[in-house]
Scaffold this active site. Structure first.
Site, PDB file in Angstrom:
ATOM      1  N   GLY A 190       0.826  -1.208   0.000  1.00  0.00           N
ATOM      2  CA  GLY A 190       0.000   0.000   0.000  1.00  0.00           C
ATOM      3  C   GLY A 190       0.858   1.253   0.000  1.00  0.00           C
ATOM      4  N   ALA A 191       0.761   2.052  -1.071  1.00  0.00           N
ATOM      5  CA  ALA A 191       1.529   3.299  -1.156  1.00  0.00           C
ATOM      6  C   ALA A 191       0.634   4.496  -0.861  1.00  0.00           C
ATOM      7  CB  ALA A 191       2.172   3.427  -2.532  1.00  0.00           C
ATOM      8  N   GLY A 192      -0.191   4.369   0.194  1.00  0.00           N
ATOM      9  CA  GLY A 192      -1.012   5.499   0.637  1.00  0.00           C
ATOM     10  C   GLY A 192      -0.240   6.282   1.693  1.00  0.00           C
ATOM     11  N   ILE A 194      -0.161   6.060   4.972  1.00  0.00           N
ATOM     12  CA  ILE A 194       0.516   5.271   6.014  1.00  0.00           C
ATOM     13  C   ILE A 194       1.754   4.583   5.435  1.00  0.00           C
ATOM     14  CG2 ILE A 194       0.309   3.277   7.572  1.00  0.00           C
ATOM     15  CD1 ILE A 194      -2.507   4.062   8.155  1.00  0.00           C
ATOM     16  N   VAL A 247      -0.408  -8.500  -5.037  1.00  0.00           N
ATOM     17  CA  VAL A 247       0.188  -9.321  -3.975  1.00  0.00           C
ATOM     18  C   VAL A 247      -0.642 -10.582  -3.795  1.00  0.00           C
ATOM     19  CG1 VAL A 247       0.868  -9.410  -1.548  1.00  0.00           C
ATOM     20  CG2 VAL A 247       1.099  -7.266  -2.825  1.00  0.00           C
ATOM     21  N   VAL A 279      -3.239  -1.001   3.652  1.00  0.00           N
ATOM     22  CA  VAL A 279      -4.096  -0.937   2.458  1.00  0.00           C
ATOM     23  C   VAL A 279      -5.416  -0.224   2.753  1.00  0.00           C
ATOM     24  CG1 VAL A 279      -3.079  -2.981   1.375  1.00  0.00           C
ATOM     25  CG2 VAL A 279      -5.017  -3.255   2.930  1.00  0.00           C
ATOM     26  N   GLY A 280      -5.386   0.650   3.740  1.00  0.00           N
ATOM     27  CA  GLY A 280      -6.577   1.407   4.065  1.00  0.00           C
ATOM     28  C   GLY A 280      -7.160   0.974   5.404  1.00  0.00           C
ATOM     29  N   ARG A 281      -8.200   1.701   5.817  1.00  0.00           N
ATOM     30  CA  ARG A 281      -8.846   1.413   7.099  1.00  0.00           C
ATOM     31  C   ARG A 281     -10.345   1.284   6.884  1.00  0.00           C
ATOM     32  NH1 ARG A 281      -5.483   2.503  11.538  1.00  0.00           N
ATOM     33  NH2 ARG A 281      -7.314   2.892  12.852  1.00  0.00           N
ATOM     34  N   HIS A 453       9.544  38.227   4.217  1.00  0.00           N
ATOM     35  CA  HIS A 453      10.722  37.710   3.509  1.00  0.00           C
ATOM     36  C   HIS A 453      11.831  37.492   4.521  1.00  0.00           C
ATOM     37  CE1 HIS A 453      13.757  37.120   0.472  1.00  0.00           C
ATOM     38  NE2 HIS A 453      14.517  38.000   1.117  1.00  0.00           N
TER      39      HIS A 453
END
Ligand code: NAI
Length: 479
Positions: A190-192, A194, A247, A279-281, A453
């Protein structure tokens, strides 16, 4: 627990950033309020939910510690600071994290006391309108009544059917934040948010990190220019991100995990010391709704609510991760505030179009509003403003000159439609954008605003100036 057990104006179930904030606001509004929390220690609730205990706060503590190590190892030499013999003491790092978590959860306890919110540890069950029972840790049952019930029980990690967590080698984000040693080889599914945050922590501390993502697009909800820049930067940092993989299984043998997956070249095998599944919740509501509660659930497993977070049952509300929408602490908090105010007689609404999103990698990735792709899909004629941090003085003095700010405005009325940032202080810059959007500012308004600045925020100013063809620090030519 202090106070009367029988009847409350409001019972809040769950003490995460949705629940505890809602309970405090209810009490401030003169409502007699009880908050029930499942987690606890010696019959005392541990307040704060996922965010404080096993989510936002501990992950940011470790992200900050690991980034300091990364800087010491890779970047400080460019400042003329030389260090010999650098090492990581993960146990000490974890102790620091625990101390921060403890301080904040105790802080919520203090806020409850200050605001006269009662709290109790136990498993709450909504029995019906106005009725809640609580199973306490000593197995005694308490029956309570309330005029209003607010369900704020959060979410739990989704499990993959082919892979089960053993909490030692195959982990959820909770255990991944408690590792006491840097794993040599780490895989993340999971590349979210988390996956990227936890992957970043352990990669900076020395793990060889591989992230396996099922989608072919990286961070599909981000603006495409941002997601492709993020992919480049994270890959350069040494994190391997494999997209479009399927997977198949994960097998634990001795202290290793063999992950089997299929990519475009066929079947692959990856052997790692730890595997994190991110992979999510999914809403944590299974044991909260009694058989006769009558509260309806939608086909994705969320509690059905209207725009005021009212469920299908009168005077029962649900907020945060239990209901549709992004699973973000700040969204839960705002819903908690809205419900409290509305119970007390106000008529507040949330603008769901302007929920900021942040991923705390380095550099941070943050955005609010429409992406360029969404604007085009909606048929909106837009103008975009762009400014790279490589031309921002403050970023260069901090060696943070990577990434950019992108501002999207409506070509017809100049209203700001989206702000997308990858770079230093991205979360805080986007927050300025949220305020600008809430105040219905135009790109012209932003361009006429004075920015201090040197600051990272000047990149936001320049991006707005670019829209007006008035950028000073870069060419105004469209890319
Ligand atoms: P997510 O939904 O953000 O990402 C999960 C990723 O896993 C998706 O890219 C998805 O395509 C992928 N995936 C799903 N099934 C897969 C499979 N079988 N194989 C490979 N990849 C698969 O969920 P995540 O990262 O677990 O986070 C959960 C929630 O917590 C999210 O709503 C997130 O926004 C929130 N969160 C927010 C943070 C922040 O605001 N900084 C930090 C951490 C979590």
């Amino acid at each position: 627990m202090t106070g009367c057990l029988e009847h409350y104006d409001v019972i809040v179930i769950g003490s995460g950033p949705g629940g505890y904030v809602s309970a405090i606001r209810c009490s401030q509004l003169g409502l007699k309020t009880l908050c029930i929390e499942r987690c606890g220690d010696s019959d005392k609730p541990i307040l704060g939910g996922t965010c404080l205990n096993v989510g936002c706060i501990p992950s940011k503590a470790l992200l900050d510690s690991s980034y300091k190590f990364f800087q010491a190892e890779k970047e400080l030499k460019f400042h003329g600071i030389l260090m010999e013999k650098l090492s990581v003491d993960v146990i000490e790092m974890q102790k620091r994290k625990e101390k921060i978590v403890l301080g904040l959860t105790k802080g919520v306890q203090g806020l409850f006391k200050l605001n006269h919110v009662d709290s109790i540890q136990g498993e709450a069950l909504v029995e019906g309108v106005g009725k809640v029972s609580v199973m306490k840790p000593d197995n005694s049952k308490v029956d309570l009544t309330a005029d209003y019930i607010i369900i704020a029980t959060g979410s739990r990690p989704i499990e993959l059917p082919s892979i089960s967590f053993d909490q030692k080698s195959v982990l959820t984000s909770t255990e991944a934040l408690n590792l006491q040693k840097v794993p040599e080889r780490l895989a993340v599914i999971g590349a979210g948010a988390i996956g990227l945050e936890i992957g970043s922590i352990w990669s900076r501390l020395g793990s060889e990190v591989e992230i396996l993502e099922t989608l072919k697009d990286f961070l599909p909800s981000a603006d495409k220019q941002i997601s492709s820049e993020a992919l480049k930067i994270l890959t350069k940092q040494g994190i391997t991100i494999k997209l479009a993989v399927n997977v198949q299984s994960a097998e634990i043998t001795n202290d290793e995990v063999t992950v089997k997956y299929v990519d475009e070249s066929g079947e692959q095998e990856l052997i790692v010391d730890k595997l994190i599944v991110a992979v999510g919740r999914t809403p944590a509501i299974q044991n909260v709704l009694g058989q006769n509660s009558g509260v309806e659930i939608d086909d994705k497993g969320f509690i059905k609510v209207n725009s005021s977070c009212e469920t299908s049952k009168v005077n029962i509300y649900a907020i945060g991760d239990t209901v549709y929408g992004p699973m973000l602490a700040h969204k839960a908090t705002e819903e908690g505030m809205m419900v409290a105010e509305n119970i007390a007689g106000e008529s507040i609404e949330i603008d769901y179009e302007r929920i900021p999103a942040v991923i705390y990698t380095h550099p941070e990735i943050a955005w609010v509003g429409l992406t360029e792709e969404q604007a085009n899909d909606n048929g909106l004629e837009i103008k975009t403003g762009f400014f790279p941090f490589s031309a921002n003085g403050r970023a260069l003095t901090s060696s943070e000159g990577i990434g950019f700010v992108k501002v999207i405005a409506d070509a017809k009325d100049d209203s700001i439609q989206g702000i997308h940032v990858i770079g230093p202080a991205a979360a805080d810059i986007v927050q300025q954008g949220v305020i600008a959007m809430n105040l219905e500012s135009t790109a012209e308004d932003l361009s006429l605003t004075m920015f201090s600045h040197p600051t990272f925020s000047e990149a936001f100013h320049e991006a707005a100036l670019f829209i007006r063809g008035k950028a000073i620090q870069i060419s105004n030519r469209k890319r």
